[in-house]
Design an enzyme around this catalytic site. Structure first.
Site, mmCIF file in Angstrom:
data_model
loop_
_atom_site.group_PDB
_atom_site.id
_atom_site.type_symbol
_atom_site.label_atom_id
_atom_site.label_comp_id
_atom_site.label_asym_id
_atom_site.label_seq_id
_atom_site.Cartn_x
_atom_site.Cartn_y
_atom_site.Cartn_z
ATOM 1 N N PHE A 11 -4.570 15.940 29.886
ATOM 2 C CA PHE A 11 -5.129 14.646 30.269
ATOM 3 C C PHE A 11 -4.405 13.501 29.538
ATOM 4 O O PHE A 11 -3.719 12.668 30.163
ATOM 5 C CB PHE A 11 -6.631 14.699 29.968
ATOM 6 N N THR A 35 -4.729 24.645 28.811
ATOM 7 C CA THR A 35 -5.813 23.823 29.382
ATOM 8 C C THR A 35 -5.252 22.691 30.243
ATOM 9 O O THR A 35 -6.019 21.904 30.791
ATOM 10 C CB THR A 35 -6.718 23.210 28.275
ATOM 11 N N GLY A 36 -3.933 22.592 30.332
ATOM 12 C CA GLY A 36 -3.314 21.525 31.137
ATOM 13 C C GLY A 36 -2.962 22.030 32.531
ATOM 14 O O GLY A 36 -3.126 23.218 32.831
ATOM 15 N N VAL A 57 3.566 25.933 21.495
ATOM 16 C CA VAL A 57 4.070 25.248 20.291
ATOM 17 C C VAL A 57 3.647 25.923 18.984
ATOM 18 O O VAL A 57 4.038 25.462 17.913
ATOM 19 C CB VAL A 57 3.668 23.740 20.261
ATOM 20 N N ALA A 114 -2.132 13.575 17.067
ATOM 21 C CA ALA A 114 -3.390 13.272 17.762
ATOM 22 C C ALA A 114 -4.514 13.966 17.005
ATOM 23 O O ALA A 114 -4.735 15.162 17.146
ATOM 24 C CB ALA A 114 -3.328 13.786 19.205
ATOM 25 N N TYR A 145 -12.157 23.746 15.862
ATOM 26 C CA TYR A 145 -11.442 22.524 16.275
ATOM 27 C C TYR A 145 -11.391 21.542 15.113
ATOM 28 O O TYR A 145 -10.320 21.049 14.739
ATOM 29 C CB TYR A 145 -12.173 21.922 17.474
ATOM 30 N N LYS A 149 -8.026 20.364 12.990
ATOM 31 C CA LYS A 149 -7.552 18.970 12.970
ATOM 32 C C LYS A 149 -7.522 18.418 11.547
ATOM 33 O O LYS A 149 -6.652 17.616 11.194
ATOM 34 C CB LYS A 149 -8.451 18.104 13.859
ATOM 35 N N THR A 175 -12.603 9.919 25.094
ATOM 36 C CA THR A 175 -11.821 9.178 26.086
ATOM 37 C C THR A 175 -11.999 9.822 27.452
ATOM 38 O O THR A 175 -12.181 11.039 27.549
ATOM 39 C CB THR A 175 -10.342 9.175 25.658
#
Ligand code: NAD
Ligand code: UDP
Length: 310
Positions: A11, A35-36, A57, A114, A145, A149, A175
């Site tokens: 997204f 998930t893309g 990655v 991010a 998660y 991060k 977002t």
């Protein structure tokens, strides 16, 4: 300028690729589609300034040629996704960030991470300034998660201090907008898709928990400003206007004209009760603030999901 965007088929990553290309730069997009979706970047295939590399990655990353920037966006981001992919989420946040930093170091490229408002966990300070250290349950389901991060932020700062990599950290708040997956489980996509299908809107808990929703174009603008700034410390980017989840459901019903009912489902474990960014730093350091109000942004997102389901 030539930049690498990891998570390019997602997204946010796909919108970021669009923006760098629109600004006249060259973009290498990297993604493993966990998930893309290829559809998110289909319009870029054939663009001479865009190249796509399918790659996980968490493994050594090889990119031919010079790079001026590495924007590391690869990671499942919806709670439903990261609860279904806990190990991949931990690996992309830790091993993936390590590989992306290594590539930035080797290429002498600027690195932008991010990060997320989830580093604040279920916050005891409200709204959340960047100086708040957070309230995260490391062993709860969301820990995969949140802690990945937090590790990603720590290793980014270590590469800055120890290897002099030129780093930026953006803490992104909720977002929404076109290219979210219809069934990724996030509240805005769920409510819109349910309302358009005439199905009940699934409100978790009593709907009194709050979130602050940022339209994707505003977010991308903030990220690009941060990337081009000299600011090394984390910067919150998000819309500070706070809504309850029940208010969001009611707005979606009004804007879609749907007759769907709101049904109550159990509140997930460790679901943050409140979330609102303090954007003082973004305002003063970047001259940034969001421009798109929730109603306007929801109308665009609704139009997108209507086209998708047509
Ligand atoms: P998304 O799931 O749409 O995109 C993530 C992309 O990363 C996907 O295309 C996925 O296939 C890719 N990916 C995941 N693991 C990978 C791996 N190991 N190798 C290569 N590609 C991989 O999510 P999004 O909403 O676009 O989020 C993008 C980034 O922004 C994430 O890092 C997320 O944590 C962060 N973020 C997003 C939000 C939000 O509201 N959307 C909020 C806070 C932080
Ligand atoms: N939520 C909800 N119904 C849904 C999906 C989510 O009530 O169908 C709630 C969720 O419990 C949370 C808020 O909406 O309080 C935002 O959830 P989301 O998954 O979008 O992201 P989060 O902010 O929790 O990371």
């Amino acid at each position: 300028m030539r930049v690498l965007v990891t998570g390019a088929a997602g997204f946010l990553g796909s919108h970021l690729c669009d923006r760098f290309l629109a600004d006249g730069h060259e973009v290498v997009g990297m993604d493993n589609f966990v998930t893309g979706r290829p559809e998110n970047i289909a319009h870029l295939i054939g663009n001479q300034r865009f190249r796509f590399v399918q790659h996980d990655v968490t493994n050594f990353m090889f990119v031919d040629g010079a790079l001026d920037g590495v924007l590391h966006f690869a990671s499942p981001a919806s709670p439903r996704d990261y609860l279904e992919l806990p190990i991949q989420t931990l690996k992309v946040g830790s091993l993936g960030t390590h590989k992306a930093l290594g590539l930035a170091k080797a290429k002498r490229a600027r690195f932008l991470l991010a990060s997320t408002s989830e580093v604040y966990g279920d916050p005891t300070v409200h709204p959340q300034p960047e100086s708040y250290w957070g309230n995260v349950n490391p062993i709860g389901p969301r820990g995969v998660y949140d802690e990945a991060k937090r590790f990603a932020e720590a290793i980014t700062m270590a590469y800055r201090r120890f290897h002099s990599v030129d780093t930026r950290i953006v803490r992104i708040f909720n977002t929404y907008g076109p290219r979210m997956r219809a069934h990724d489980g996030r509240v805005v996509s769920n409510f819109i898709v349910q309302a358009l299908a005439g199905e009940p809107l699934t409100m978790y808990g009593d709907g009194s928990q709050t979130r602050s929703f940022c339209y994707v174009d505003d977010l991308v603008d903030g990220i690009v400003r941060l990337f081009h700034s000299a600011e090394p410390d984390p910067v919150n980017i998000g819309n500070p206007v706070e809504f309850t989840v029940r208010e969001l459901a009611e707005r979606v019903l009004r804007l879609t004209g749907s007759k769907s009912k709101i049904v109550v489902e159990p509140l997930p474990q460790d679901d943050p009760k409140v979330r609102q960014p303090d954007i003082t730093r973004a305002r003063t350091l970047l001259g940034w603030e969001p421009k798109v109000a929730l109603e306007q942004g929801l109308e665009k997102a609704i139009a997108y999901f209507k086209r998708e389901s047509a």
